[in-house]
Motif scaffolding. Sequence first.
Motif, PDB file in Angstrom:
ATOM      1  N   VAL A 184       0.841  -1.204   0.000  1.00 30.37           N
ATOM      2  CA  VAL A 184       0.000   0.000   0.000  1.00 30.37           C
ATOM      3  C   VAL A 184       0.875   1.253   0.000  1.00 30.37           C
ATOM      4  CG1 VAL A 184      -1.643   1.345   1.392  1.00 30.37           C
ATOM      5  CG2 VAL A 184      -2.034  -1.093   0.989  1.00 30.37           C
ATOM      6  N   ALA A 185       1.930   1.267   0.831  1.00 33.18           N
ATOM      7  CA  ALA A 185       2.831   2.430   0.880  1.00 33.18           C
ATOM      8  C   ALA A 185       3.551   2.625  -0.453  1.00 33.18           C
ATOM      9  CB  ALA A 185       3.835   2.264   2.021  1.00 33.18           C
ATOM     10  N   MET A 186       3.947   1.540  -1.086  1.00 30.16           N
ATOM     11  CA  MET A 186       4.608   1.639  -2.394  1.00 30.16           C
ATOM     12  C   MET A 186       3.637   2.152  -3.451  1.00 30.16           C
ATOM     13  SD  MET A 186       6.900  -1.843  -2.308  1.00 30.16           S
ATOM     14  CE  MET A 186       7.574  -1.664  -3.965  1.00 30.16           C
ATOM     15  N   GLU A 187       2.406   1.638  -3.438  1.00 28.11           N
ATOM     16  CA  GLU A 187       1.399   2.089  -4.408  1.00 28.11           C
ATOM     17  C   GLU A 187       1.155   3.588  -4.307  1.00 28.11           C
ATOM     18  OE1 GLU A 187      -1.919  -0.472  -3.424  1.00 28.11           O
ATOM     19  OE2 GLU A 187      -1.601  -1.623  -5.256  1.00 28.11           O
ATOM     20  N   ALA A 188       1.214   4.127  -3.108  1.00 32.65           N
ATOM     21  CA  ALA A 188       0.938   5.552  -2.895  1.00 32.65           C
ATOM     22  C   ALA A 188       1.949   6.451  -3.591  1.00 32.65           C
ATOM     23  CB  ALA A 188       0.904   5.864  -1.398  1.00 32.65           C
ATOM     24  N   VAL A 189       3.158   5.947  -3.847  1.00 32.60           N
ATOM     25  CA  VAL A 189       4.192   6.777  -4.481  1.00 32.60           C
ATOM     26  C   VAL A 189       4.673   6.208  -5.823  1.00 32.60           C
ATOM     27  CG1 VAL A 189       4.974   7.802  -2.317  1.00 32.60           C
ATOM     28  CG2 VAL A 189       6.025   5.666  -3.108  1.00 32.60           C
ATOM     29  N   CYS A 190       4.039   5.162  -6.275  1.00 22.63           N
ATOM     30  CA  CYS A 190       4.432   4.499  -7.522  1.00 22.63           C
ATOM     31  C   CYS A 190       4.104   5.381  -8.723  1.00 22.63           C
ATOM     32  CB  CYS A 190       3.699   3.162  -7.635  1.00 22.63           C
ATOM     33  SG  CYS A 190       4.180   2.167  -9.056  1.00 22.63           S
ATOM     34  N   SER A 207      24.061  -7.667  -6.575  1.00 18.46           N
ATOM     35  CA  SER A 207      25.028  -6.999  -5.708  1.00 18.46           C
ATOM     36  C   SER A 207      24.248  -6.185  -4.690  1.00 18.46           C
ATOM     37  CB  SER A 207      25.932  -6.065  -6.517  1.00 18.46           C
ATOM     38  OG  SER A 207      26.689  -6.800  -7.437  1.00 18.46           O
ATOM     39  N   PRO A 208      24.690  -6.183  -3.426  1.00 18.65           N
ATOM     40  CA  PRO A 208      23.968  -5.420  -2.408  1.00 18.65           C
ATOM     41  C   PRO A 208      24.024  -3.921  -2.683  1.00 18.65           C
ATOM     42  CG  PRO A 208      25.771  -6.710  -1.433  1.00 18.65           C
ATOM     43  CD  PRO A 208      25.845  -6.878  -2.894  1.00 18.65           C
ATOM     44  N   ILE A 209      22.900  -3.247  -2.399  1.00 24.08           N
ATOM     45  CA  ILE A 209      22.846  -1.795  -2.471  1.00 24.08           C
ATOM     46  C   ILE A 209      22.891  -1.242  -1.056  1.00 24.08           C
ATOM     47  CG2 ILE A 209      21.518   0.237  -3.156  1.00 24.08           C
ATOM     48  CD1 ILE A 209      20.162  -1.503  -5.296  1.00 24.08           C
ATOM     49  N   ASP A 210      21.966  -1.700  -0.196  1.00 22.41           N
ATOM     50  CA  ASP A 210      21.851  -1.134   1.147  1.00 22.41           C
ATOM     51  C   ASP A 210      20.977  -2.030   2.012  1.00 22.41           C
ATOM     52  OD1 ASP A 210      22.165   0.685   3.216  1.00 22.41           O
ATOM     53  OD2 ASP A 210      21.352   2.383   2.102  1.00 22.41           O
ATOM     54  N   LYS A 216      14.107   1.050   9.883  1.00 19.03           N
ATOM     55  CA  LYS A 216      13.305   2.209  10.300  1.00 19.03           C
ATOM     56  C   LYS A 216      12.792   3.026   9.123  1.00 19.03           C
ATOM     57  CE  LYS A 216      15.487   2.478  14.684  1.00 19.03           C
ATOM     58  NZ  LYS A 216      15.447   2.868  15.946  1.00 19.03           N
ATOM     59  N   LEU A 217      13.625   3.296   8.120  1.00 15.21           N
ATOM     60  CA  LEU A 217      13.206   4.094   6.967  1.00 15.21           C
ATOM     61  C   LEU A 217      13.746   3.471   5.687  1.00 15.21           C
ATOM     62  CD1 LEU A 217      11.852   6.747   5.934  1.00 15.21           C
ATOM     63  CD2 LEU A 217      14.128   7.787   6.099  1.00 15.21           C
ATOM     64  N   LEU A 218      12.843   3.196   4.755  1.00 17.91           N
ATOM     65  CA  LEU A 218      13.243   2.729   3.427  1.00 17.91           C
ATOM     66  C   LEU A 218      13.298   3.962   2.535  1.00 17.91           C
ATOM     67  CD1 LEU A 218      13.717   0.636   1.160  1.00 17.91           C
ATOM     68  CD2 LEU A 218      11.239   0.392   1.013  1.00 17.91           C
ATOM     69  N   ARG A 219      14.505   4.354   2.162  1.00 16.86           N
ATOM     70  CA  ARG A 219      14.693   5.507   1.274  1.00 16.86           C
ATOM     71  C   ARG A 219      15.513   5.016   0.083  1.00 16.86           C
ATOM     72  NH1 ARG A 219      17.416   9.799   4.306  1.00 16.86           N
ATOM     73  NH2 ARG A 219      15.331  10.346   5.032  1.00 16.86           N
ATOM     74  N   THR A 220      14.886   5.029  -1.092  1.00 16.31           N
ATOM     75  CA  THR A 220      15.547   4.520  -2.284  1.00 16.31           C
ATOM     76  C   THR A 220      15.041   5.234  -3.524  1.00 16.31           C
ATOM     77  OG1 THR A 220      16.083   2.500  -3.527  1.00 16.31           O
ATOM     78  CG2 THR A 220      13.864   2.640  -2.595  1.00 16.31           C
ATOM     79  N   MET A 246      11.159   6.478  -3.367  1.00 14.28           N
ATOM     80  CA  MET A 246      10.202   6.285  -2.276  1.00 14.28           C
ATOM     81  C   MET A 246      10.912   6.486  -0.942  1.00 14.28           C
ATOM     82  SD  MET A 246       9.616   2.155  -2.411  1.00 14.28           S
ATOM     83  CE  MET A 246       9.997   1.884  -4.135  1.00 14.28           C
ATOM     84  N   GLU A 247      10.124   6.889   0.018  1.00  9.39           N
ATOM     85  CA  GLU A 247      10.580   7.028   1.406  1.00  9.39           C
ATOM     86  C   GLU A 247       9.441   6.499   2.272  1.00  9.39           C
ATOM     87  OE1 GLU A 247      11.662  10.750   4.167  1.00  9.39           O
ATOM     88  OE2 GLU A 247      12.910  10.546   2.351  1.00  9.39           O
ATOM     89  N   ILE A 248       9.674   5.341   2.889  1.00  9.84           N
ATOM     90  CA  ILE A 248       8.613   4.642   3.616  1.00  9.84           C
ATOM     91  C   ILE A 248       9.098   4.321   5.031  1.00  9.84           C
ATOM     92  CG2 ILE A 248       7.209   2.533   3.699  1.00  9.84           C
ATOM     93  CD1 ILE A 248       7.404   2.498   0.602  1.00  9.84           C
ATOM     94  N   GLU A 249       8.313   4.720   6.017  1.00  8.17           N
ATOM     95  CA  GLU A 249       8.592   4.373   7.411  1.00  8.17           C
ATOM     96  C   GLU A 249       8.382   2.867   7.575  1.00  8.17           C
ATOM     97  OE1 GLU A 249       9.669   6.262   9.941  1.00  8.17           O
ATOM     98  OE2 GLU A 249       9.630   8.136   8.813  1.00  8.17           O
TER      99      GLU A 249
END
Length: 188
Positions: A56-62, A162-165, A169-173, A179-182
């Motif tokens: 739902v949080a991803m859909e809001a900013v997709c 390959s790993p990015i991050d 607490k906060l998904l910022r990518t 997206m920035e999701i708590e």
Amino acid sequence: MTAEPHRFETAPGGLTVADVRAGYDPGFRFELEDGVAVMMASATRWHNRVQRHLAVAMEAVCPSNLSVEVEQAIEITEDFAPVPDILVIDMAAALPDANVYPKAAVHLAVEIVSPGTRRKDRMIRPMDYAHAGIPYFWRIEAEDFQPAVYTFRLDETLGQYSPIDVHRKLLRTSWPFTMEIELADLGH
């Protein structure tokens, strides 16, 4: 009166993605692996809540050219269609009656690790998705019932992720879209 399950005539090699698209239903949640309908492990409450709230949080900013989908199959080969917990696909592939998406339409596959899927989500699915050429993979782990999102980008030269991050607490990518999701309350 109980309904008789629909029987499918399949090739000697087993089921195909075409069977799944046509509505094959063994009566349980499944993934198609080497032509066999393999029962999916049951998900925990935490898993389901993280899946639902994150989608739902991803859909809001997709962005409008992409679509966030939940538990839909990816056609890797004609007899192999895994079902990630969440995926991001091209909007052009998001047809109302679709239940399997072509691998070329998938930008991100997300697996949420559960007790019954640890080996598959940590080792097998990343190899499957990388082999299919899916640009991004996220693995979500429970750390004291808080989600930790491990993000990966496909290294096409190596044919693996390959790993990015690691996000806590906060998904910022910015990948596959900004997206920035708590994360703190996703599993509650």
